[in-house]
Design a protein around this motif. Structure first.
Motif, PDB file in Angstrom:
ATOM      1  N   ARG A 142       0.991  -1.066   0.077  1.00 54.04           N
ATOM      2  CA  ARG A 142       0.189   0.129  -0.073  1.00 54.04           C
ATOM      3  C   ARG A 142       0.821   1.263  -0.045  1.00 54.04           C
ATOM      4  O   ARG A 142       0.449   2.291  -0.718  1.00 54.04           O
ATOM      5  N   GLU A 162       2.366   2.104  -3.365  1.00 51.54           N
ATOM      6  CA  GLU A 162       1.432   2.955  -4.236  1.00 51.54           C
ATOM      7  C   GLU A 162       1.122   4.237  -3.699  1.00 51.54           C
ATOM      8  O   GLU A 162       1.150   5.042  -4.598  1.00 51.54           O
ATOM      9  N   ARG A 188       3.776   6.842  -4.973  1.00 48.91           N
ATOM     10  CA  ARG A 188       3.503   7.582  -6.254  1.00 48.91           C
ATOM     11  C   ARG A 188       2.494   8.879  -6.086  1.00 48.91           C
ATOM     12  O   ARG A 188       2.526   9.742  -6.718  1.00 48.91           O
ATOM     13  N   ARG A 192      -5.565  -4.404  -9.502  1.00 53.04           N
ATOM     14  CA  ARG A 192      -4.379  -3.921 -10.420  1.00 53.04           C
ATOM     15  C   ARG A 192      -4.745  -4.756 -11.762  1.00 53.04           C
ATOM     16  O   ARG A 192      -3.855  -4.832 -12.631  1.00 53.04           O
TER      17      ARG A 192
END
Length: 313
Positions: free
Chosen positions: A241, A244, A247, A312
């Motif tokens: 997590r 991600e 980003r 995803r």
């Protein structure tokens, strides 16, 4: 019963407070200079604040000081003065530290660290070292709204304090902590079954990542050996997590770019990644954009973690 009533009032103030009636009292001088770091109070504000010392030396049962916190920066000097007054009962110091925290929050001191910190931090450091746990708890609460690495050494020992102190220390470290604070907070996260406390730990880690660019995923990866084997699958899930989220922190930073096209691109990518619709206009003036950035910030520190990660596939 009086002490119980005072403690219940303090717990309520951690969430917020309302208006009240104020008895008259003789003015008390301010010991901390209110200018130039803090705005001068109006005559009306000054007269009201002059009563604070007498109020705190009296019964604090059902004493509501929301009017002090509502003044924001104007009230910070006298809150610091009262928080430093060792003649106050511990219950009163407990209360005024919470009021100080709310005033710091309203004044956005955390978002704009400057010379004000040099006045605020010493008072908080003394209170964090107090022998009374409730005073420590309230000092840690106030520390949540000050971004200053000098607070970290005093906050870290409180991670082993009683749970009502520990949680506020975790949240304060989310403001001022760095990479070194990731592992102890992560271990608390995986070591508790208390959902509210787990959320506070996650909030602190997300704060460090979003506000400071701390690479939480990398720290977790480098310290896998510090977790119990049974926790490793969950550690990996949380690590992903934060991979991600890294980003997202980059894109979040672009929302404040001086170049409109970069702001627009970041906003579009964040909407696509999260399916979140926010009121952010990349072409708006700076004040309006700041409101939009704050909306994104609140989402990434709160609701983002309450929903499953996007598929995803």
């Amino acid at each position: 019963m009086k002490k119980l009533g005072a403690l219940l009032l303090v717990a309520f103030l951690l969430l917020g407070c309302s208006t009240e009636k104020i008895p008259s009292a003789q003015p008390a001088p301010l010991a901390i200079e209110s200018a130039p770091l803090f705005p001068e109070p109006t005559d009306l504000q000054s007269n009201r604040l002059a009563r604070l010392d007498t109020l705190l030396h009296g019964s604090i049962t059902n004493l509501n000081l929301s009017w002090v916190a509502d003044m924001g920066a104007v009230a910070i000097p006298i809150c610091l003065q009262e928080a430093s007054d060792n003649t106050l009962p511990s219950e009163a110091r407990d209360l005024i530290l919470i009021v100080l925290g709310n005033a710091l929050k309203k004044a956005a001191v955390r978002e704009h660290p400057d010379a004000k910190n040099d006045v605020v931090v010493p008072v908080l450091l003394r209170a964090l070292d107090d022998k009374e746990p409730h005073v420590q708890r309230s000092a840690a609460f106030a520390a949540r709204f000050v971004d200053d690495a000098r607070l970290v050494p005093a906050l870290r020992p409180l991670l082993g304090a009683p749970d009502f102190v520990q949680e506020q220390a975790v949240l304060a470290l989310g403001t001022s902590g760095r990479e070194a604070e990731v592992l102890p907070i992560a271990k608390l996260f995986f070591g508790t079954s208390n959902g509210k406390f787990r959320y506070s730990c996650l909030y602190a880690l997300a704060s460090m990542a979003l506000q400071r660019g701390v690479d939480v995923a990398s720290v977790l990866q480098q310290n896998l050996g510090n977790f119990a084997e049974k926790d490793l699958p969950n550690v990996e899930s949380v690590r992903q997590r934060f991979v991600e989220f890294k980003r997202i922190t980059v894109l979040f930073g672009e929302l404040s770019s001086s170049i409109e096209s970069r702001r627009r691109e970041a906003d579009e990518k964040l909407r696509k990644l999260t399916s979140k619709q926010t009121v952010f206009d990349p072409s708006a003036d700076e004040t309006a954009r700041a409101r939009g950035v704050e909306e994104w910030r609140n989402y990434f520190l709160k609701d983002y973690w309450l929903v499953p990660p996007p598929s995803r596939s």
